[in-house]
Motif scaffolding. Sequence first.
Motif, PDB file in Angstrom:
ATOM      1  N   ASP A  60       0.850  -1.193   0.000  1.00 39.59           N
ATOM      2  CA  ASP A  60       0.000   0.000   0.000  1.00 39.59           C
ATOM      3  C   ASP A  60       0.886   1.244   0.000  1.00 39.59           C
TER       4      ASP A  60
ATOM      5  N   ASP B  33      -5.295  -2.316  -1.996  1.00 42.49           N
ATOM      6  CA  ASP B  33      -6.620  -1.718  -2.126  1.00 42.49           C
ATOM      7  C   ASP B  33      -6.606  -0.635  -3.193  1.00 42.49           C
TER       8      ASP B  33
ATOM      9  N   PHE C 240      -9.123  -5.134  -2.821  1.00 45.49           N
ATOM     10  CA  PHE C 240     -10.385  -5.004  -2.085  1.00 45.49           C
ATOM     11  C   PHE C 240     -10.647  -3.540  -1.835  1.00 45.49           C
ATOM     12  N   SER C 241     -11.862  -3.244  -1.465  1.00 48.28           N
ATOM     13  CA  SER C 241     -12.229  -1.857  -1.239  1.00 48.28           C
ATOM     14  C   SER C 241     -11.698  -1.388   0.109  1.00 48.28           C
ATOM     15  N   ALA C 242     -11.102  -0.203   0.107  1.00 52.10           N
ATOM     16  CA  ALA C 242     -10.481   0.318   1.329  1.00 52.10           C
ATOM     17  C   ALA C 242     -11.511   0.567   2.430  1.00 52.10           C
TER      18      ALA C 242
ATOM     19  N   SER D 125     -11.191  -8.313   2.495  1.00 55.53           N
ATOM     20  CA  SER D 125     -12.127  -8.725   1.472  1.00 55.53           C
ATOM     21  C   SER D 125     -13.266  -9.522   2.089  1.00 55.53           C
TER      22      SER D 125
ATOM     23  N   HIS E  18      -6.058  -8.139   3.421  1.00 54.55           N
ATOM     24  CA  HIS E  18      -6.137  -6.743   3.875  1.00 54.55           C
ATOM     25  C   HIS E  18      -4.729  -6.164   3.905  1.00 54.55           C
TER      26      HIS E  18
END
Length: 322
Positions: free
Chosen positions: A149, A228, A247-249, A254, A261
């Motif tokens: 990230d 993310d 995945f969505s933050a 997920s 994550h």
Amino acid sequence: MRTEQFKRILQRLNTLRPEQLEELATAVSLRQAAAASYRALDDARGGACCRHCGSLAVVRYGRAHGLQRYRCKDCSRTCSAVTGTPLTGLRMKERFAKNTECMSKRMTVRETAAECDVSVSTAFRWRHRFLKAVVPQQPAGVEGLLEVDETYFLHSLKGQRKLPRAARSRGGKAKRRGISREQVPVVVAIARGQGFTADRVFEPGMKGKDLVEALRGVVKPDTVVCSDGNAAYFALQRELGVTLKMFSASKHGSAINPSFHVQTVNSYHSRMKAWLNGQFRGVATKYLPNYVAWQRLLAWFKQDVTPEQFIASSLGRQLINT
Ligand SMILES: [Zn+2]
């Protein structure tokens, strides 16, 4: 020193006044610190070889500036442990161990200067010379699950005398909200449960190809990369063949698999920001890679790095991420 001479000194300790005893204790501890610094430097690079031509045909050739000197039988030049490293040319090597102790406590440059009894500019120079060799000490061929990230640091010209733009008041805020040219991305990748950490400071406006270049040696095709949002990460899957789990933050992890994550990286980022933006009140962007490397070094040793380990790392021996 001969044994009898030494015994005589010990016997005479009883005759010292309290303040003399104090002075002696200080002198002894300075002497010990100096010996520790020289030993750490001498031992750090392992087997002796010529720093100029790489030849193993070297012989001991006295000492220079407190360090063991070697002479090469092939190229006739002399070298020591610091030759050809970022620490070459720095004076007061007897205080290097102390400097690394301060750095392992994340001290400010002023605190370090006071502790080592050097000027602020020397402490600053030492800080960055000691970190230079650590920057490229990245992991290679990480297996398993890699959290990746990015976070952003406000572009900073701290320390620069002539500013090409108006100064921000008290460190300030970005002019525009969101991610702009003023925000410098720092990508961190952590192999979960393995301790390996990779990082890279990018130019504003990081692209997928930059990420690919930064992580090419770090991952293997069977690495699972968790990330993310940012579309730049798709390039990793495309170019490096890794399995990407996006995945969505807004949802932590997920819905399909809660282990996908980036919370390990996120908390690493928060600790780094609290330190650099809080305690240090922001750092110059020019030096940001060094600070990121500093964080990585301390994290690897779980905040418990010895002067020997720190000095060896500064001389370019990779003890971390291996
Ligand atoms: Zn040589």
